[in-house]
Design an enzyme around this catalytic site. Structure first.
Site, PDB file in Angstrom:
ATOM      1  N   GLU A  49     -28.540  75.782 -34.519  1.00 24.87           N
ATOM      2  CA  GLU A  49     -29.158  76.990 -34.015  1.00 24.87           C
ATOM      3  C   GLU A  49     -28.285  78.191 -34.381  1.00 24.87           C
ATOM      4  O   GLU A  49     -27.068  78.146 -34.261  1.00 24.87           O
ATOM      5  CB  GLU A  49     -29.287  76.877 -32.492  1.00 24.87           C
ATOM      6  CG  GLU A  49     -29.705  78.132 -31.775  1.00 24.87           C
ATOM      7  CD  GLU A  49     -29.585  77.993 -30.267  1.00 24.87           C
ATOM      8  OE1 GLU A  49     -30.174  78.835 -29.555  1.00 24.87           O
ATOM      9  OE2 GLU A  49     -28.902  77.060 -29.798  1.00 24.87           O
ATOM     10  N   LEU A  96     -26.970  81.766 -33.412  1.00 24.89           N
ATOM     11  CA  LEU A  96     -26.807  82.554 -32.198  1.00 24.89           C
ATOM     12  C   LEU A  96     -26.210  83.914 -32.516  1.00 24.89           C
ATOM     13  O   LEU A  96     -25.263  84.014 -33.306  1.00 24.89           O
ATOM     14  CB  LEU A  96     -25.886  81.835 -31.201  1.00 24.89           C
ATOM     15  CG  LEU A  96     -26.408  80.525 -30.604  1.00 24.89           C
ATOM     16  CD1 LEU A  96     -25.323  79.861 -29.764  1.00 24.89           C
ATOM     17  CD2 LEU A  96     -27.647  80.771 -29.754  1.00 24.89           C
ATOM     18  N   ASP A 120     -10.878  71.044 -29.652  1.00 19.20           N
ATOM     19  CA  ASP A 120     -10.308  72.063 -30.539  1.00 19.20           C
ATOM     20  C   ASP A 120     -10.574  73.437 -29.935  1.00 19.20           C
ATOM     21  O   ASP A 120     -11.073  74.345 -30.599  1.00 19.20           O
ATOM     22  CB  ASP A 120     -10.933  71.950 -31.931  1.00 19.20           C
ATOM     23  CG  ASP A 120     -10.150  72.724 -32.995  1.00 19.20           C
ATOM     24  OD1 ASP A 120      -9.029  73.183 -32.701  1.00 19.20           O
ATOM     25  OD2 ASP A 120     -10.673  72.877 -34.121  1.00 19.20           O
TER      26      ASP A 120
END
Length: 297
Positions: free
Chosen positions: A97, A99, A201
């Site tokens: 997606e 964003l 991370d």
């Protein structure tokens, strides 16, 4: 358009995967990545975020896709919706997606702290993960363990130290590293972490805020481990404020001894940076090793 055939192939895979129309209008390069090339695929009504790399690195993308899927399934922190990973003759690719980002705020920081604590409370059966993945572009082994100390010794510090040796980083680094791995249990006397689902991370560049003010995390290196490793890394390069830490502590207070253990956990990332980039990370790793060894003498 550079990579035209690849982008057209990806557009077809998006249509097949989602069962929705998607006519590719343009592919716009994006900045910010050190390891992959990134693009925004623009359609008439939809657009997607795409990472590209060499075809042989497809397992890196399939592992990232699996991590995002597992994070999303917890319904705690928002992640970009994972779409698919695949490859052509020229590229491996990951589709997510797309964003847009909004401005950070104290409320977004507090929500990130609260939701990260919720993520860490997802119960897991062991330390490790169901597959290996990568930390940056470095392989990250995740063989399952019931002992956290054994996992950190073998799958994290030991692996990075061996890689450093292969890369020519010997001498004091290896001597101190061997001593630390031989005494690792000392850091877990009276402290028994439980396996938590981790981002893996979590530095400032892998967190942002959407236009509605909701925190978003991305680029994970997921596994099941001590929640303190995520918190430790947030301190390694900065980017997280007091509101974030206060909210996490309120939701799930950290245990005594975190101030020392965070050095142990961030040593892994400094060793990884040494193996990726060289430079002054070797001296930094040696100093961290010496400091940790001084704690157990």
């Amino acid at each position: 358009m550079k990579h035209t055939d690849t982008f057209n192939h990806i557009a077809g895979q998006i249509r097949t995967s989602l069962g929705e129309p998607f006519d590719l209008l343009s592919a716009q390069p994006l900045s910010g990545g050190d390891i992959n090339s990134a693009f925004r695929l623009q359609g008439h009504k939809r657009h997607y975020f795409v990472k590209l790399n060499r075809p042989q690195l497809l397992p890196m993308f399939t592992a990232e896709l699996a991590g995002l899927q597992e994070l999303a399934a917890t319904h705690t922190l928002r992640v970009p919706r994972p779409i698919l990973a695949g490859s052509t003759d020229e590229h491996a690719f990951l589709v997510l997606e797309y964003l847009d980002w909004g401005a950070g705020s104290p409320s977004a920081s507090r929500l990130l702290g609260q939701q990260l604590a919720q993520l860490h409370r997802q119960p897991q059966a062991y330390f490790g993960w169901h597959r290996d993945n990568t930390i940056g572009s470095t392989p990250q082994p995740n063989a399952g363990h019931t002992s956290w100390a054994d996992f950190w010794r073998e799958q994290r510090l030991g692996f990075q130290l061996q890689l450093a040796k292969i890369n020519g980083h010997n001498g004091r680094l290896q001597t101190l590293g061997e001593q630390l791995c031989g005494n690792l249990d000392a850091f877990f006397s009276g402290y028994r972490p439980i396996p938590s689902l981790l981002h893996g991370d979590l530095w400032g560049g892998n967190s942002a805020v959407d236009p509605q003010g909701r925190p978003v995390i991305f680029d994970p290196a997921c596994y099941y481990g001590d929640r303190e490793t995520d918190l430790a890394m947030t301190e390694l390069f900065g980017g997280f404020d007091h509101d974030f830490y206060a909210a996490y502590q309120s939701a799930w207070p950290l245990d005594q001894g975190f101030g020392t253990r965070k050095i142990l956990y961030n040593l892994y990332h400094i060793l990884n940076h040494l193996n990726l980039f060289g430079g002054g990370y070797g001296r930094q790793a040696e100093n961290m090793l010496a400091k940790l060894l001084a704690e157990i003498k």
